[in-house]
Enzyme design. Structure first.
Site, PDB file in Angstrom:
ATOM      1  N   SER A   1       0.799  -1.196   0.112  1.00 18.66           N
ATOM      2  CA  SER A   1       0.052   0.032  -0.153  1.00 18.66           C
ATOM      3  C   SER A   1       1.000   1.162   0.215  1.00 18.66           C
ATOM      4  O   SER A   1       2.045   1.154   0.396  1.00 18.66           O
ATOM      5  CB  SER A   1      -1.051  -0.241   1.403  1.00 18.66           C
ATOM      6  OG  SER A   1      -0.161  -0.097   2.404  1.00 18.66           O
ATOM      7  N   THR A   2       0.433   2.469  -0.264  1.00 20.81           N
ATOM      8  CA  THR A   2       0.904   3.532  -0.408  1.00 20.81           C
ATOM      9  C   THR A   2       1.530   3.983   0.970  1.00 20.81           C
ATOM     10  O   THR A   2       2.538   4.472   1.307  1.00 20.81           O
ATOM     11  CB  THR A   2       0.236   4.619  -1.227  1.00 20.81           C
ATOM     12  OG1 THR A   2       0.036   4.271  -2.477  1.00 20.81           O
ATOM     13  CG2 THR A   2       0.775   6.189  -1.242  1.00 20.81           C
TER      14      THR A   2
ATOM     15  N   GLY B   1       4.440   2.253   2.091  1.00 20.20           N
ATOM     16  CA  GLY B   1       5.754   2.629   1.118  1.00 20.20           C
ATOM     17  C   GLY B   1       6.179   3.938   1.698  1.00 20.20           C
ATOM     18  O   GLY B   1       7.312   4.090   1.720  1.00 20.20           O
TER      19      GLY B   1
ATOM     20  N   GLU C   1       6.134   0.002  -5.354  1.00 16.89           N
ATOM     21  CA  GLU C   1       5.120  -0.543  -6.217  1.00 16.89           C
ATOM     22  C   GLU C   1       4.008  -0.407  -5.307  1.00 16.89           C
ATOM     23  O   GLU C   1       3.909  -1.191  -4.285  1.00 16.89           O
ATOM     24  CB  GLU C   1       5.269  -1.952  -6.606  1.00 16.89           C
ATOM     25  CG  GLU C   1       6.415  -2.350  -7.572  1.00 16.89           C
ATOM     26  CD  GLU C   1       6.370  -1.671  -9.082  1.00 16.89           C
ATOM     27  OE1 GLU C   1       5.336  -0.876  -9.279  1.00 16.89           O
ATOM     28  OE2 GLU C   1       7.374  -1.776  -9.654  1.00 16.89           O
TER      29      GLU C   1
ATOM     30  N   CYS D   1      -3.681  -4.350  -7.867  1.00 15.26           N
ATOM     31  CA  CYS D   1      -3.446  -3.166  -7.892  1.00 15.26           C
ATOM     32  C   CYS D   1      -3.786  -2.686  -9.317  1.00 15.26           C
ATOM     33  O   CYS D   1      -4.086  -1.278  -9.307  1.00 15.26           O
ATOM     34  CB  CYS D   1      -1.975  -2.969  -7.705  1.00 15.26           C
ATOM     35  SG  CYS D   1      -0.711  -3.835  -8.816  1.00 15.26           S
TER      36      CYS D   1
END
Ligand code: NAD
Length: 481
Positions: A228-229, A232, A249, A283
């Site tokens: 997940s962002t 990240g 990613e 995703c």
């Protein structure tokens, strides 16, 4: 020969320096189809991390001295070893990730594609300066110890897409699977121990404390993360202390723009597949479907009909397309998102809020929301489940700016009979992958990754391979001194 690589699939250990290592504490992940606990899996401590990192460091000098062809020969043997266990891997992915056999088979296919095709790639040197006086070569040298941090939606394929290029480029590698899906990675590393020299490929499973131990470890040179962002961003911050190389990613909220000239039945069926494949837990699934207003009603009807054809079932059901949500955390997040249907009066074209049930498994009804407001949660957030909005558009520039109006930029597509028009529109989209008349098209020799907050750097292809290296400027004066 292939049978030499058969391994048991009912015991799970860390793999450190080619040894199977048990931990004093273990945990069990949950089978999302049955909610039953699966096998014991390791809970690694700092001691396991330190041992694996020093084994990886010790293995690196000899591994990086091999030629790319020699390393590729090891990787080809490794591909044979994976293939020899195909059935067991498909069954295991089915149980740990909740994938029906078709979906688990698809993940195995992606895994084999990278295992077979990536070793054919080669890092090439460039010579931007080359004359009688001097030559400057740009070459790509391996980084050292790489760590792959992997999510639960593709527990085998996404990690493999990091492992193979990392090793080919001359790094050693430690794989950290998601605590929700630790099993297939440990089996892969067990196979690796039959093929690679000690310390080249290792795997450590654990709980939520393991990732930070790896991202802050001074002996690790690169983190390649998929997830997940939000995670990240934490990893990026953790890597700053030691200036680790980083590939991220992260999340996606892909737009698919459907023009008014398409074959409605055909494209609606394709979009239904691309929005819901792996139960919306990819995703790069199409997550915002912009349909031209001239064909909107007909397209919506056709997409609902196509979605109804997809069967719901568990990891034992060979005909099932939709499986369960992989874990309880994601299941509860989706319940919260579905509850917005009533709160916000979204129009439901298919599915809707699930009825209370006593049956087991984290199943959510496939759901299509009919033209919700552009600022609603279902449009702005990445649902990561079987719920998707259809939205109306009429003006080309307007739909492109709506598609681009997101912090995320993983993929985006345009669909039209007029390929030139679709290309013109697609080329304005802000995303790491743009597609014309397709979506979620990937290949091991083509890079994939995200723009904006969907990613940093790319995996796969020559770009991905270079991501496992430091570029090095190498100057040679031709006159001796
Ligand atoms: P997640 O971010 O929760 O977890 C991913 C991995 O990171 C797991 O192994 C987890 O244990 C680890 N992790 C969590 N916190 C950490 C920390 N502080 N330090 C180090 N490691 C840590 O993601 P998820 O829920 O497993 O996966 C779903 C998300 O992944 C979705 O947003 C999806 O879009 C994204 N995803 C992206 C891609 C892509 O290629 N862009 C592919 C698949 C999934």
């Amino acid at each position: 020969m292939a049978t030499d690589y058969k391994i048991p699939f009912d015991t799970f250990h860390n793999v450190i320096n080619n040894e199977l290592v048990s931990t004093s504490t273990t945990r069990q992940a949950i089978n999302p189809s049955t909610e039953e606990p699966l096998w014991d899996s390791p809970v690694s401590t700092q001691e396991h991390v330190d041992k694996a990192v020093s084994a990886a460091r010790a293995a690196w000098p000899a591994w990086k001295k091999l030629s790319q062809d020699e390393r590729a020969a090891y990787l080809n043997k490794f591909a044979d070893a994976i293939e020899a266990n195909q059935e067991a891997f498909v069954e295991l992915i089915g149980k740990e990730a909740g994938k029906p056999p078709q979906a688990a088979g698809f993940e195995f296919f992606l895994t084999m594609a990278s295992a077979r095709e990536t070793p054919k790639l080669r890092l090439k040197e460039e010579k931007p300066e080359d004359n009688e006086d001097r030559t400057a070569i740009v070459r790509y040298v391996p980084l050292g110890v790489g760590v792959g941090i992997v999510p639960w939606n593709f527990p085998l394929a996404l990690g493999n897409g990091k492992l193979i290029p990392a090793l080919l480029a001359g790094n050693t590698f430690i794989w950290k699977p998601s605590p929700y899906t630790p099993y297939s990675a440990l089996k892969l590393a067990e196979l690796g121990a039959k093929v690679f020299p000690p310390g080249v490929f290792q795997a450590l499973a654990g709980d939520d404390s393991l990732g930070p131990m790896l991202t802050t470890h001074p002996g690790v040179n690169k983190i390649s993360f998929t997830g997940s962002t939000a995670t990240g961003k934490k990893i990026m911050a953790a890597c700053a202390g030691t200036v680790k190389r980083l590939t991220l990613e992260m999340g996606g909220n892909d737009a698919a723009i459907i023009c008014d000239d398409v074959d409605i039945e055909k494209v609606a069926a394709k979009i239904a597949f691309l929005a819901f494949v792996h139960t919306g837990q990819i995703c790069m699934d199409a997550k915002r479907i912009y349909v031209h207003e001239k064909i909107y009603d007909e397209f919506l009807t056709a997409m609902v009909a196509a979605t109804k054809q997809f069967k719901v079932g568990d990891s034992t059901d060979a005909e099932a397309f939709f499986g369960p949500i992989q874990n309880k955390m994601q299941y509860e997040k989706l319940h919260d998102l579905y509850s917005e249907i009533n709160k916000q009066n979204w129009k439901v074209a298919l599915g809707g809020i699930p009825e209370p049930t006593t049956s087991k498994g984290y199943f959510m009804p496939p759901t299509i929301i009919d033209n919700p407001p552009e600022d609603s949660r279902i449009v702005v957030e990445e649902p990561f489940g079987p719920i998707v909005p259809l939205l109306k558009w009429s003006d080309e520039d307007d739909v492109i700016s709506r598609a681009n109006d997101s912090e995320l930029g993983l993929g985006a597509s345009v669909w039209s009979k007029d390929v030139e028009k679709a290309k013109r529109m697609a080329e304005q989209l802000e995303a790491g992958s743009i597609w014309v008349n397709t979506h979620f098209e990937v290949a091991p020799n083509v890079p994939f990754g995200g723009h904006k907050q969907s990613g940093l750097g790319m995996d796969w292809g020559e770009v991905g391979l270079k991501g496992w290296c430091n570029p090095q400027a190498y100057w040679i004066k031709h006159s001796g001194v």
